[in-house]
Scaffold this active site. Structure first.
Site, PDB file in Angstrom:
ATOM      1  N   LYS D  70       0.813  -1.214   0.000  1.00 42.82           N
ATOM      2  CA  LYS D  70       0.000   0.000   0.000  1.00 42.82           C
ATOM      3  C   LYS D  70       0.844   1.261   0.000  1.00 42.82           C
ATOM      4  CE  LYS D  70      -1.580  -1.455   3.849  1.00 42.82           C
ATOM      5  NZ  LYS D  70      -0.858  -2.756   3.914  1.00 42.82           N
ATOM      6  N   THR D  71       1.801   1.330   0.902  1.00 40.87           N
ATOM      7  CA  THR D  71       2.606   2.538   1.011  1.00 40.87           C
ATOM      8  C   THR D  71       3.406   2.775  -0.264  1.00 40.87           C
ATOM      9  OG1 THR D  71       2.755   2.199   3.384  1.00 40.87           O
ATOM     10  CG2 THR D  71       4.325   3.730   2.418  1.00 40.87           C
ATOM     11  N   ASP D 124      -0.276   7.870   5.764  1.00 38.80           N
ATOM     12  CA  ASP D 124       0.216   6.506   5.741  1.00 38.80           C
ATOM     13  C   ASP D 124      -0.103   5.779   7.042  1.00 38.80           C
ATOM     14  OD1 ASP D 124       1.455   4.377   4.453  1.00 38.80           O
ATOM     15  OD2 ASP D 124       3.363   4.771   5.466  1.00 38.80           O
ATOM     16  N   ASP D 125      -0.639   4.583   6.921  1.00 35.04           N
ATOM     17  CA  ASP D 125      -0.919   3.744   8.090  1.00 35.04           C
ATOM     18  C   ASP D 125      -1.811   4.510   9.070  1.00 35.04           C
ATOM     19  OD1 ASP D 125      -0.417   1.163   8.723  1.00 35.04           O
ATOM     20  OD2 ASP D 125       1.707   1.447   9.167  1.00 35.04           O
ATOM     21  N   LYS D 152     -13.256  16.002   4.781  1.00 35.39           N
ATOM     22  CA  LYS D 152     -14.475  16.552   4.171  1.00 35.39           C
ATOM     23  C   LYS D 152     -14.399  18.049   3.893  1.00 35.39           C
ATOM     24  CE  LYS D 152     -18.092  13.369   5.105  1.00 35.39           C
ATOM     25  NZ  LYS D 152     -19.550  13.309   5.345  1.00 35.39           N
ATOM     26  N   LYS D 224       5.917  -7.655   0.703  1.00 35.33           N
ATOM     27  CA  LYS D 224       6.994  -7.226   1.599  1.00 35.33           C
ATOM     28  C   LYS D 224       7.617  -8.432   2.315  1.00 35.33           C
ATOM     29  CE  LYS D 224       7.368  -3.502   5.079  1.00 35.33           C
ATOM     30  NZ  LYS D 224       6.386  -2.652   5.831  1.00 35.33           N
TER      31      LYS D 224
HETATM   32  N1  LIG Z   1     -32.051  20.314  -3.747  1.00 34.43           N
HETATM   33  C1  LIG Z   1     -30.905  20.099  -3.151  1.00 34.43           C
HETATM   34  N2  LIG Z   1     -30.857  19.878  -1.841  1.00 34.43           N
HETATM   35  C2  LIG Z   1     -29.683  19.653  -1.211  1.00 34.43           C
HETATM   36  N3  LIG Z   1     -28.483  19.625  -1.843  1.00 34.43           N
HETATM   37  C3  LIG Z   1     -28.468  19.851  -3.174  1.00 34.43           C
HETATM   38  C4  LIG Z   1     -29.665  20.093  -3.876  1.00 34.43           C
HETATM   39  N4  LIG Z   1     -29.340  20.275  -5.149  1.00 34.43           N
HETATM   40  C5  LIG Z   1     -28.016  20.163  -5.264  1.00 34.43           C
HETATM   41  N5  LIG Z   1     -27.471  19.895  -4.071  1.00 34.43           N
HETATM   42  C6  LIG Z   1     -26.045  19.710  -3.825  1.00 34.43           C
HETATM   43  O1  LIG Z   1     -25.890  18.451  -3.162  1.00 34.43           O
HETATM   44  C7  LIG Z   1     -24.854  18.523  -2.226  1.00 34.43           C
HETATM   45  C8  LIG Z   1     -25.441  18.120  -0.885  1.00 34.43           C
HETATM   46  O2  LIG Z   1     -24.403  17.988   0.042  1.00 34.43           O
HETATM   47  P1  LIG Z   1     -24.508  18.376   1.559  1.00 34.43           P
HETATM   48  O3  LIG Z   1     -23.138  18.680   2.070  1.00 34.43           O
HETATM   49  O4  LIG Z   1     -25.546  19.362   1.774  1.00 34.43           O
HETATM   50  O5  LIG Z   1     -24.989  16.992   2.145  1.00 34.43           O
HETATM   51  P2  LIG Z   1     -25.050  16.576   3.682  1.00 34.43           P
HETATM   52  O6  LIG Z   1     -26.244  15.725   3.865  1.00 34.43           O
HETATM   53  O7  LIG Z   1     -24.877  17.778   4.525  1.00 34.43           O
HETATM   54  O8  LIG Z   1     -23.756  15.677   3.754  1.00 34.43           O
HETATM   55  P3  LIG Z   1     -22.968  15.212   5.080  1.00 34.43           P
HETATM   56  O9  LIG Z   1     -23.767  14.083   5.658  1.00 34.43           O
HETATM   57  O10 LIG Z   1     -21.648  14.741   4.545  1.00 34.43           O
HETATM   58  O11 LIG Z   1     -22.839  16.408   5.983  1.00 34.43           O
HETATM   59  C9  LIG Z   1     -24.345  19.936  -2.209  1.00 34.43           C
HETATM   60  O12 LIG Z   1     -23.168  19.992  -2.952  1.00 34.43           O
HETATM   61  C10 LIG Z   1     -25.435  20.745  -2.923  1.00 34.43           C
HETATM   62  O13 LIG Z   1     -24.878  21.827  -3.642  1.00 34.43           O
HETATM   63  N1  LIG Z   2       4.322  -3.400  -7.645  1.00 34.06           N
HETATM   64  C1  LIG Z   2       4.610  -3.169  -6.369  1.00 34.06           C
HETATM   65  N2  LIG Z   2       3.682  -2.620  -5.564  1.00 34.06           N
HETATM   66  C2  LIG Z   2       3.952  -2.395  -4.281  1.00 34.06           C
HETATM   67  N3  LIG Z   2       5.137  -2.688  -3.683  1.00 34.06           N
HETATM   68  C3  LIG Z   2       6.103  -3.232  -4.441  1.00 34.06           C
HETATM   69  C4  LIG Z   2       5.874  -3.489  -5.806  1.00 34.06           C
HETATM   70  N4  LIG Z   2       6.990  -4.015  -6.281  1.00 34.06           N
HETATM   71  C5  LIG Z   2       7.871  -4.088  -5.286  1.00 34.06           C
HETATM   72  N5  LIG Z   2       7.352  -3.615  -4.162  1.00 34.06           N
HETATM   73  C6  LIG Z   2       8.059  -3.559  -2.868  1.00 34.06           C
HETATM   74  O1  LIG Z   2       7.258  -4.223  -1.911  1.00 34.06           O
HETATM   75  C7  LIG Z   2       7.317  -3.547  -0.660  1.00 34.06           C
HETATM   76  C8  LIG Z   2       5.894  -3.191  -0.235  1.00 34.06           C
HETATM   77  O2  LIG Z   2       5.933  -2.709   1.064  1.00 34.06           O
HETATM   78  P1  LIG Z   2       5.004  -1.563   1.622  1.00 34.06           P
HETATM   79  O3  LIG Z   2       5.688  -0.953   2.798  1.00 34.06           O
HETATM   80  O4  LIG Z   2       4.562  -0.708   0.530  1.00 34.06           O
HETATM   81  O5  LIG Z   2       3.768  -2.429   2.095  1.00 34.06           O
HETATM   82  P2  LIG Z   2       2.581  -1.933   3.011  1.00 34.06           P
HETATM   83  O6  LIG Z   2       1.359  -2.620   2.537  1.00 34.06           O
HETATM   84  O7  LIG Z   2       2.591  -0.456   3.105  1.00 34.06           O
HETATM   85  O8  LIG Z   2       3.025  -2.547   4.400  1.00 34.06           O
HETATM   86  P3  LIG Z   2       2.509  -2.156   5.868  1.00 34.06           P
HETATM   87  O9  LIG Z   2       1.178  -2.836   5.995  1.00 34.06           O
HETATM   88  O10 LIG Z   2       3.536  -2.753   6.771  1.00 34.06           O
HETATM   89  O11 LIG Z   2       2.455  -0.664   5.936  1.00 34.06           O
HETATM   90  C9  LIG Z   2       8.189  -2.347  -0.854  1.00 34.06           C
HETATM   91  O12 LIG Z   2       9.491  -2.633  -0.367  1.00 34.06           O
HETATM   92  C10 LIG Z   2       8.252  -2.139  -2.361  1.00 34.06           C
HETATM   93  O13 LIG Z   2       9.517  -1.619  -2.749  1.00 34.06           O
HETATM   94 MG   LIG Z   3       2.627   0.811   4.757  1.00 36.92          MG
END
Ligand SMILES: Nc1ncnc2c1ncn2[C@@H]1O[C@H](COP(=O)(O)OP(=O)(O)OP(=O)(O)O)[C@@H](O)[C@H]1O
Ligand SMILES: Nc1ncnc2c1ncn2[C@@H]1O[C@H](COP(=O)(O)OP(=O)(O)OP(=O)(O)O)[C@@H](O)[C@H]1O
Ligand SMILES: [Mg+2]
Ligand SMILES: Nc1ncnc2c1ncn2[C@@H]1O[C@H](COP(=O)(O)OP(=O)(O)OP(=O)(O)O)[C@@H](O)[C@H]1O
Ligand SMILES: Nc1ncnc2c1ncn2[C@@H]1O[C@H](COP(=O)(O)OP(=O)(O)OP(=O)(O)O)[C@@H](O)[C@H]1O
Ligand SMILES: Nc1ncnc2c1ncn2[C@@H]1O[C@H](COP(=O)(O)OP(=O)(O)OP(=O)(O)O)[C@@H](O)[C@H]1O
Ligand SMILES: Nc1ncnc2c1ncn2[C@@H]1O[C@H](COP(=O)(O)OP(=O)(O)OP(=O)(O)O)[C@@H](O)[C@H]1O
Ligand SMILES: [Mg+2]
Ligand SMILES: [Mg+2]
Ligand SMILES: [Mg+2]
Ligand SMILES: [Mg+2]
Ligand SMILES: [Mg+2]
Lengths: 267, 267, 267, 267, 267, 267
Positions: D70-71, D124-125, D152, D224
């Site tokens: 992942k990293t 990371d992690d 967010k 790894k």
């Molecule tokens: N009629 C509508 N009512 C509400 N939102 C609308 C409408 N039309 C468009 N949108 C768009 O939809 C999005 C709604 O996101 P909003 O952040 O209000 O949701 P939320 O329920 O507050 O989310 P969260 O649970 O993450 O807080 C906004 O980007 C807004 O511009």
């Molecule tokens: N295609 C590839 N994708 C990812 N890692 C690769 C790849 N090829 C070689 N590697 C090697 O594999 C190792 C992956 O280790 P890495 O630290 O990214 O794993 P991780 O999932 O982050 O581990 P941890 O869960 O411990 O954080 C690295 O040493 C990287 O150089």
């Molecule tokens: Mg890692």
């Protein structure tokens, strides 16, 4: 005869008995055999502390339901002993203090007692001293550890100490381990109908024909609640009748008395 | 012969034995084989620490019900060793202190011991040192970690140390992992009827015909409680008879003795 | 040949091995194949760290019951490597410190190691470093997070580091997630009867006809407890026989030896 | 063509890629289709952030078992983007800090990113950033609240931000509610036998006839761990053979390779 | 006649009744027998405190669902008593304060009351004073201990005190043990259909033919919610009709009224 | 007509609407009847606060799944009211602050509102204001107590206040008791297929023959996620096609759109 009559109160020389007296707001009346028995046994322990060499420390716990008369009993033993140092430790004088301050206060009372040849310390309402609340449960472990050590620590050579604790939360104290720290434990009960009758006769606020039914209705009531109930009933249904009743001109109406019991007793 | 007689107490040169003596308020009487056996084994460990090269640190736990005689036993071993440094660590001298202060105090006692060629440290009532309370349970992890490390840390080269712990909460210590930190563990029991009889004979407060029934009633009683009970009973039902009984003029009335047991034993 | 003989101890140039040596109070004897195998594998990891380019960090955990020889093994690997920086991190030197101070101390040891081209760090008794107690369970999350990061952080370019951990609380470490942070894990076992026999033969304190039964009784005993037991038995039933036994003039009485096992083993 | 080849690494102008490169100690090899797919999708998100008006903030989570890559993947995406601000937030640089300090540090990285027109932040992690431990479970709620808000909060007008998180504790993040805060989630798996075979072919340390069995034994291994295992096996049973193997003069003995798997895999 | 008519409000000499009045924003109307009964009984307790010698302290708890009229009732009793010191203790004036500051504030109110011959203290919304939240549950044990002691502590000689508590979390107060600290407890209910009808008749906002169905729909509604609902309905479906309705020119449309109930009642 | 058309936004005189506008990044489109209904009802409450004498405080909660449009709705009501004081309280501006500081900040917003004759306060994402996390669960009781008091405290005489809360953790708020503190609660839902279709028609990014299948695939999606998904799909499989799609030259490929749904929806 070593044992004094139950309601004669002989103030001890040199001990401040104001706090103690205030703990018996309604005086001490004869309210049955069990209360009398506990009083007598407690006085025997007082004597043991005084005369025995192997008992520089005697600890005794009075436990029973809320309002059953524990504090009044402990205060009476303290007053009736002829010990120069008698002190009540109560949460009332430590409201809002931090647990470590309370702890220091309690230790101070013991340290003072160690300076007197003969002392009595009353730990009143131990669950309150421990800031106990059943939810959790929570309580001050600092204070509970302190009490457990103090209840086992011998006073310095030549000094004698009796500790009387009171509680209405026996099973909590038990689960903490504080009960085991007391040498003796007495259960202070609520009143049975015939104990209540004795008290009512002394109070003389009921008509003769009502006294038995009233006592029956009071079965299993703690003595403190009994007093509150009588006061309530004495006002009368529409208020204003208290003076007439206490002066003996009128009697409490048994029907209104039953009504008042409803308000006070929770089901 | 290396093993001293049980109740002969030989004060050690250079060690302050005041605290230790105070721990045995009722002296040491013969109270049965198990107590004697533990005492002898503990003295063998004392010798092992002294003579062996591979054992610069020996640790031994005395566990048993409240009042069974653990502290008195540990104190006696400390007194009967000829070690220059014998110290008792007890919650009594640390009331109300913060856990880190208690911790520092305990570490100090060990550091001092490390300076003496031969030392004994008594950790009395370990559950109290740990501020243990069964509800939760709660306890000081700081102190428990400290003890676990101290109980395994070797003294500096050339120094020898014996640690004797006492506890009446074995299963708690076990669950913390402190038991495993002790090399040896001995169970200090309550008295059986015939052990109690031996003690009563030495005290001589019962009529000959009552002694067996009294001992029977004391079956399974810890020795400390036995002493308290005898003191209570010696006052007599109406008080005032203690002197006559201790001077041998009178004997304790067996019926009153039974009464007193009721007050002391909890069911 | 890269692998040194098991009990030959070659001090490393430049590394302070005093702490390490003190961890092997009873020396290193041959106590069976598993211990030997672990030692050899650990030395292979030492070599891997030294020569490989892709392994600047190798981590290895020794786990097993209390007293099975983990610390002595780790210390021996540290001594037998020819690494210029070998350091043991133990709770013994951090008694009573606050977790953040301990944490800083541990980080410091790693930072120092990063300055040396080749280093070994022994994290001894990890559960103690974490202030672990099974009740709760409680432990220092600050220290455990620190270890988890340190066990995965590569040393700076060109530096190599081996970390050896020891623990007798594998399942705890596992539940924290520290086990997964180690690349390799070896189980250090108690002794089987025939392993114990090997040790007894080298100690030479039993009569020839007793050695088999003695070894049998020691089946499943950790090696550290075995040594304590031999010391106890060597005092003899009445004390005083230790010198005769160690000098070979007398042998340990097998009956007394069985007795001592009772005191040491808990059921 | 927008998508770069997987192992070509094009450094971004103006972004410090040292930390990022250090995260890929063993380089990037072709290790199967899933890894390649995730890489391509992530780059599409990079483009979306850059060109779209309605997506000033895109968040993406890489989750999978410990060591699955992942990293390294996240770092590669960061390097291969042509964004002027690419920053990795890791527990390694915040060891032992108080949670509020860590929190401030994380917020600072975001505030800095808000100043750049195009930014990538790698968290990371995440479980380590949150000081997560499964026992309890415990974790820093301060940091988790902070992350949930940061994930967010839109950057100021005209600025664009991509956040890539990595974790091997998906279900924990989920129960905290952090997963829901990411728009997209990709699972990074362990290697299947045929993925492992690809890697082994590129490493060229096995004899041709052993490569299939070796790959089979590596089925379900994270990449790894595969690298660590090859290094161990390359030392040979008696040490000293690593150079010969890496230079191609010798091959790893398959039997010894199986042995090493035993040490590394826990059952 | 001692009992004043329910909605006549006689301000007490010397007592600041502004806070009290503000607690009855919608005035006091006749809303059924139970509310009237509680009011009368509470006034009897007021009289008891005043005339009785054995009751220097009377404590009374009003409990019932949210919005049932507890605070308004308590305030009315305070206003209708002729006590020189009447004080309401409410969380509103202690927002954001630390529990110890709140605690000190509460104690201060009691200390002030102790200086007046006759006092009433209203502890409004005790669960809020205790910072209670059902999750956990959590609450301030400091404040709860303080209240438990204050509810039992007698005022100084010659002083009289009545304490009225209100709560909508009876079972919580019960589990804390605060209920037992009150001498009397009254349940303040929601309105039944015929109680609601009485209120609607006094408000006069429905057509005569709708009043019964409206009252029926209000069955089991707390009085406070009833007022909010009427206000909502009075706006009309498209807004703008409130003035016409309150001036009596129009009536609330029963269909729109049913709609509004949907928004307010949660199922 | 009092009710403004849904997407016309009339800025209030004197109120800073920047924060409010930023909450509606994707504007306001017609997305079905339920959203419209809630908007209209909320405006009726605005009117009630303005004209009614018995409602100086009206509180309204918008609850629904993450991204369903709660914040945008609340902001629109705030903007469309003609109230001089409209303020949004959000965790975004209080990152990393101590709970007591946050608490003070919230109280300040209310105190400011009390100075304006007509005010609206939006408590956005109440669970985040409370630092809620489901594990434990944990949250700030200080802030939750503060909100519960503020939601019930009347503004000073002559001032009117409307509070709009939003949350996606209704059952948590309920278990804390905060829901009961709101007079009215509205559920803001995800989009049904035909609601989604309306939105897609307005966005015009699909070919006519694909719009129904696309809408079907979006059934039960929150509106915020719908926008993110369209943006992703608009990049095209190989990147680079966004501009062509937003300018209307190309349409989103339905197959790629289905692919993107896989990445975004978690099963
Ligand atoms: N009629 C509508 N009512 C509400 N939102 C609308 C409408 N039309 C468009 N949108 C768009 O939809 C999005 C709604 O996101 P909003 O952040 O209000 O949701 P939320 O329920 O507050 O989310 P969260 O649970 O993450 O807080 C906004 O980007 C807004 O511009
Ligand atoms: N295609 C590839 N994708 C990812 N890692 C690769 C790849 N090829 C070689 N590697 C090697 O594999 C190792 C992956 O280790 P890495 O630290 O990214 O794993 P991780 O999932 O982050 O581990 P941890 O869960 O411990 O954080 C690295 O040493 C990287 O150089
Ligand atoms: Mg890692
Ligand atoms: N014989 C008696 N024994 C005890 N109390 C008596 C007796 N006669 C009268 N009383 C009165 O009964 C009341 C007992 O109340 P007391 O406070 O002692 O009870 P309590 O058990 O301590 O109550 P709580 O559980 O609340 O602490 C006192 O007012 C006391 O004056
Ligand atoms: N042989 C004996 N062994 C132990 N104690 C004895 C013996 N003979 C008499 N005693 C007396 O019995 C008492 C034992 O009490 P001790 O305090 O030692 O018990 P404990 O087990 O430590 O109690 P606790 O559990 O309360 O700490 C002491 O007063 C001691 O003087
Ligand atoms: N081959 C051996 N391997 C390990 N220890 C040996 C060996 N031979 C002798 N010993 C001795 O056995 C003892 C092992 O004790 P050690 O402290 O290492 O055990 P441990 O497993 O670390 O115990 P703990 O669980 O208490 O930390 C040491 O005194 C050591 O000198
Ligand atoms: N007879 C009455 N008794 C009580 N309240 C009445 C009565 N007549 C009218 N009211 C009005 O009803 C409302 C009752 O609300 P109040 O705040 O007292 O309820 P509460 O039970 O304290 O609510 P909460 O549980 O929220 O604290 C007040 O506005 C009051 O003016
Ligand atoms: Mg009492
Ligand atoms: Mg003891
Ligand atoms: Mg070890
Ligand atoms: Mg109220
Ligand atoms: Mg929102």
């Amino acid at each position: 005869d070593f044992l004094n009559a139950l309601h004669e109160i002989v103030p001890a020389f040199g001990a401040s008995t104001d706090d103690l007296r205030r703990s018996r707001l309604n005086g001490m009346v004869d309210c049955g055999d069990r209360h009398k028995h506990i009083y007598q046994r407690a006085l025997l322990l007082v004597e043991q502390v005084k005369v025995s060499k192997g008992s520089p420390l005697v600890t005794c716990l009075l436990e029973g339901p809320s309002g059953s008369g524990k504090t009044a009993l402990a205060a009476t033993v303290g007053i009736d002993s002829d010990f120069p140092y008698v002190k009540i430790v109560s949460a009332e004088t430590m409201i809002g203090l931090h647990e470590s301050t309370k702890c220091a206060h309690i230790v101070k009372v013991f340290e003072d007692a160690y300076k007197s040849p003969l002392s009595i310390i009353i730990l009143d309402d131990i669950e309150r001293l421990l800031e106990y609340v059943p939810i959790g449960p929570r309580f001050s472990n600092l204070i509970s550890q302190t009490l457990m050590v103090l209840l086992k620590r011998f006073p310095p050579e030549g000094k004698k100490l009796m500790v009387i604790g009171t509680t209405s939360e026996l099973s909590f104290l038990d689960s903490v381990g504080i009960c085991d720290a007391f040498s003796v434990t007495y259960h202070v009960p609520t009143l049975k109908a015939n104990d209540a009758k004795k008290v009512l006769q002394q109070l003389n606020v009921f008509a003769d024909e009502d006294i038995d039914s009233a006592a029956e209705a009071l079965n299993d009531m703690p003595i403190k609640k009994l007093y509150m109930l009588i006061e309530m009933a004495a006002q009368g249904e529409a208020g204003g009748s208290a003076e007439a009743i206490y002066s003996g001109k009128e009697k409490i109406k048994i029907a209104h008395f039953y009504d008042c019991i409803q308000d006070v007793v929770r089901y």
